[in-house]
Design an enzyme around this catalytic site. Structure first.
Site, PDB file in Angstrom:
ATOM      1  N   TYR A 233     -60.938  19.300 -89.574  1.00 47.16           N
ATOM      2  CA  TYR A 233     -62.015  20.067 -88.933  1.00 47.16           C
ATOM      3  C   TYR A 233     -62.837  20.876 -89.951  1.00 47.16           C
ATOM      4  O   TYR A 233     -63.877  20.412 -90.411  1.00 47.16           O
ATOM      5  CB  TYR A 233     -61.466  20.967 -87.793  1.00 47.16           C
ATOM      6  CG  TYR A 233     -62.586  21.310 -86.841  1.00 47.16           C
ATOM      7  CD1 TYR A 233     -62.727  20.649 -85.625  1.00 47.16           C
ATOM      8  CD2 TYR A 233     -63.564  22.252 -87.178  1.00 47.16           C
ATOM      9  CE1 TYR A 233     -63.801  20.918 -84.776  1.00 47.16           C
ATOM     10  CE2 TYR A 233     -64.630  22.525 -86.346  1.00 47.16           C
ATOM     11  CZ  TYR A 233     -64.736  21.859 -85.145  1.00 47.16           C
ATOM     12  OH  TYR A 233     -65.802  22.127 -84.329  1.00 47.16           O
ATOM     13  N   LYS A 242     -70.773  22.166 -89.294  1.00 44.57           N
ATOM     14  CA  LYS A 242     -70.662  23.575 -88.883  1.00 44.57           C
ATOM     15  C   LYS A 242     -71.139  24.509 -90.000  1.00 44.57           C
ATOM     16  O   LYS A 242     -71.684  25.576 -89.725  1.00 44.57           O
ATOM     17  CB  LYS A 242     -69.227  23.903 -88.459  1.00 44.57           C
ATOM     18  CG  LYS A 242     -68.772  23.164 -87.196  1.00 44.57           C
ATOM     19  CD  LYS A 242     -69.588  23.542 -85.971  1.00 44.57           C
ATOM     20  CE  LYS A 242     -69.099  22.878 -84.707  1.00 44.57           C
ATOM     21  NZ  LYS A 242     -69.986  23.115 -83.551  1.00 44.57           N
TER      22      LYS A 242
HETATM   23  P1  NAD Z   1     -68.286  19.830 -74.170  1.00 40.07           P
HETATM   24  O1  NAD Z   1     -68.115  18.387 -74.497  1.00 40.07           O
HETATM   25  O2  NAD Z   1     -67.407  20.420 -73.132  1.00 40.07           O
HETATM   26  O3  NAD Z   1     -69.801  20.132 -73.758  1.00 40.07           O
HETATM   27  C1  NAD Z   1     -70.879  19.640 -74.475  1.00 40.07           C
HETATM   28  C2  NAD Z   1     -72.142  19.785 -73.677  1.00 40.07           C
HETATM   29  O4  NAD Z   1     -73.234  19.194 -74.418  1.00 40.07           O
HETATM   30  C3  NAD Z   1     -72.121  19.063 -72.330  1.00 40.07           C
HETATM   31  O5  NAD Z   1     -72.747  19.879 -71.364  1.00 40.07           O
HETATM   32  C4  NAD Z   1     -72.964  17.812 -72.570  1.00 40.07           C
HETATM   33  O6  NAD Z   1     -73.608  17.318 -71.403  1.00 40.07           O
HETATM   34  C5  NAD Z   1     -74.006  18.376 -73.543  1.00 40.07           C
HETATM   35  N1  NAD Z   1     -74.708  17.346 -74.313  1.00 40.07           N
HETATM   36  C6  NAD Z   1     -74.183  16.417 -75.139  1.00 40.07           C
HETATM   37  N2  NAD Z   1     -75.177  15.667 -75.688  1.00 40.07           N
HETATM   38  C7  NAD Z   1     -76.342  16.131 -75.182  1.00 40.07           C
HETATM   39  C8  NAD Z   1     -77.712  15.801 -75.372  1.00 40.07           C
HETATM   40  N3  NAD Z   1     -78.079  14.828 -76.189  1.00 40.07           N
HETATM   41  N4  NAD Z   1     -78.640  16.501 -74.677  1.00 40.07           N
HETATM   42  C9  NAD Z   1     -78.287  17.502 -73.820  1.00 40.07           C
HETATM   43  N5  NAD Z   1     -77.005  17.885 -73.633  1.00 40.07           N
HETATM   44  C10 NAD Z   1     -76.046  17.209 -74.299  1.00 40.07           C
HETATM   45  O7  NAD Z   1     -68.149  20.591 -75.551  1.00 40.07           O
HETATM   46  P2  NAD Z   1     -67.538  22.013 -75.957  1.00 40.07           P
HETATM   47  O8  NAD Z   1     -66.167  21.789 -76.468  1.00 40.07           O
HETATM   48  O9  NAD Z   1     -67.813  23.042 -74.938  1.00 40.07           O
HETATM   49  O10 NAD Z   1     -68.426  22.276 -77.264  1.00 40.07           O
HETATM   50  C11 NAD Z   1     -69.579  23.110 -77.279  1.00 40.07           C
HETATM   51  C12 NAD Z   1     -69.684  23.742 -78.655  1.00 40.07           C
HETATM   52  O11 NAD Z   1     -68.534  24.561 -78.879  1.00 40.07           O
HETATM   53  C13 NAD Z   1     -69.706  22.706 -79.791  1.00 40.07           C
HETATM   54  O12 NAD Z   1     -70.572  23.164 -80.784  1.00 40.07           O
HETATM   55  C14 NAD Z   1     -68.266  22.726 -80.286  1.00 40.07           C
HETATM   56  O13 NAD Z   1     -68.153  22.306 -81.632  1.00 40.07           O
HETATM   57  C15 NAD Z   1     -67.947  24.208 -80.123  1.00 40.07           C
HETATM   58  N6  NAD Z   1     -66.511  24.546 -80.107  1.00 40.07           N
HETATM   59  C16 NAD Z   1     -65.624  23.876 -79.337  1.00 40.07           C
HETATM   60  C17 NAD Z   1     -64.274  24.224 -79.393  1.00 40.07           C
HETATM   61  C18 NAD Z   1     -63.233  23.506 -78.568  1.00 40.07           C
HETATM   62  O14 NAD Z   1     -62.057  23.624 -78.861  1.00 40.07           O
HETATM   63  N7  NAD Z   1     -63.622  22.769 -77.563  1.00 40.07           N
HETATM   64  C19 NAD Z   1     -63.848  25.300 -80.190  1.00 40.07           C
HETATM   65  C20 NAD Z   1     -64.800  25.992 -80.927  1.00 40.07           C
HETATM   66  C21 NAD Z   1     -66.126  25.614 -80.881  1.00 40.07           C
END
Ligand code: NAD
Length: 392
Positions: A233, A242
């Site tokens: 990661y 990131k």
């Molecule tokens: P997720 O997969 O639950 O949600 C992603 C969202 O992005 C969804 O609503 C999807 O419809 C939307 N999306 C994807 N492609 C798209 C596009 N082309 N146009 C419009 N919408 C689009 O993801 P998540 O885990 O909530 O991740 C969100 C952020 O948080 C990311 O940057 C991720 O790296 C970060 N993050 C996640 C975690 C984890 O453990 N899940 C931890 C820290 C940070």
């Protein structure tokens, strides 16, 4: 239709509309039961249908009474196929928000495209005038540029291969996995998809259209995690993206026009995106066990409530020395990480249930698609053709 889960690898190809609705309502009820605070009132959330983006939208609406516009990329039901869970989450969110007298509209399309940016900005100008917060929560596997070039993100190491334990989610066995390094082109593509270029494009487009307040705040999400996950990661191809996102936050703020940009480093949680990363699901299952036993486990909604109501509340945003908001503070506590490390060293197929919270992992996984919600009859017929209010 009677909808049952159909799991393929780390995704489920069906989603349950009533289950999604129940789970969205649980999140809304969580926020309704917390103290209300003052905060941004006109909020645009990019990636608003799942995970951290959906939770950000719910907290903005129900903590601050904010009007929200969400940009999502989801599918409604068609033929024998159910809609995506992000679609059903958004149907539910708008339905509850409208009953509660809150403005909520949605744009469904590719957030990377110029067309969707324009449609969104037109809607902002028409209905809200200017936004005062932009949440950038995209997690996407690919990005298509205006000229048709497609970039695909990869989840690989950078430099050398990395061998460690992982879980086979089908057989529930602990296995060794070797993650191969990305080549230069793959790293570049991952940065194009998950880095900050598109976040900056949104800010530039909003500024050019005079659709964002001078003192607006914007936040995007990142992850750091412990040593076990660094190669895949923080130091891997996604980590390079990131880093770019972090530098974008710095340059948005440095533009000195009043808009402040932050990276919030969030906790590892089961979402559609994180389930796809090698090694990480095993780490998350162990982390869940340890954090639950210590009474400090949080889901997306608890994390986002704490972000907007504690870490970003008022003018004083709480950050670390590098200006990052550390919502992973509880995950990274020494007592949590020491225990995770001990379990990680000992875990094998035979003791997997003692060392990891597999039930918690799978509950969260099925709930992403609207299954395992309380009070929903999964043997009953349900209407899969429900539509998002604002898109009818
Ligand atoms: P997720 O997969 O639950 O949600 C992603 C969202 O992005 C969804 O609503 C999807 O419809 C939307 N999306 C994807 N492609 C798209 C596009 N082309 N146009 C419009 N919408 C689009 O993801 P998540 O885990 O909530 O991740 C969100 C952020 O948080 C990311 O940057 C991720 O790296 C970060 N993050 C996640 C975690 C984890 O453990 N899940 C931890 C820290 C940070």
């Amino acid at each position: 239709m009677i909808v049952k889960p159909k799991v393929r690898g780390f995704i489920c190809t069906t989603a349950h509309p009533e289950g999604c609705s129940a789970i969205v309502k649980e999140q809304i009820d969580y926020v309704k039961n917390q103290k209300k605070t003052d905060g941004p009132k006109r909020v645009l959330v990019i990636g608003a249908s799942m995970g951290y983006g959906l939770a950000s939208r719910i907290v903005s609406a129900y903590s601050f009474g904010a009007s929200t516009i969400g940009v999502i990329f989801d599918k409604e039901a068609s033929g024998a196929k159910t809609g995506t869970s992000g679609y059903y989450n958004t149907v539910a969110f708008e339905k509850y928000a409208h009953v509660d007298g809150l403005y909520a509209k949605t744009i469904n399309g590719d957030a990377y495209s110029r067309e969707i940016k324009q449609q969104t900005i037109d809607l902002v100008k028409q209905d809200l005038g200017k936004i005062d917060m932009l949440v950038y929560s995209l997690a996407a596997p690919r990005r298509t540029l205006e000229d048709g070039t497609v970039y695909k993100s990869v989840l690989k190491t950078v430099g050398a291969p990395y061998k460690n334990k992982t879980i086979d989610l089908k057989t529930l066995t602990v296995q060794d996995v070797t993650v191969e390094p990305a080549d230069e082109e793959e790293v570049e593509a991952t940065v194009k998809v998950m880095g900050g270029e598109d976040w900056q494009d949104w800010i530039d487009a909003l500024k050019a259209a005079d659709a964002i307040e001078d003192n607006a705040v914007t936040v995007a999400y990142s992850y750091i995690g412990p040593d076990i996950t660094h190669a895949i990661y923080a130091d891997g191809s996604i980590g390079k993206a990131k880093d770019h996102l972090y530098n974008t936050a710095k340059s948005i703020t440095a533009a000195d026009d009043g808009i402040r940009a932050y990276i919030s480093v969030n906790k590892a949680l089961v979402t559609q995106s994180s389930a796809a990363i090698p090694i990480v699901p095993l780490y998350i299952s162990i982390l869940y066990k340890v954090m639950k036993e210590n009474g400090v486990h949080e889901g997306c909604i608890e994390q986002m409530y704490r972000l907007f109501n504690e870490k970003m509340s008022g003018n004083e945003v709480q950050t670390d020395a590098e200006c990052r908001i550390r919502l992973d503070d509880l995950e990274m506590q020494d007592n949590i990480q020491d225990k995770v490390k001990e379990l990680w060293q000992n875990i094998e197929t035979d003791n997997i249930k003692d060392c990891a919270d597999l039930d918690g992992f799978f509950d969260d996984f099925y709930r992403l698609f609207g299954f395992r919600a309380e009070g929903v009859d999964y043997d009953a017929d349900c209407d899969v053709n429900v539509r998002i209010d604002s898109l009818q």
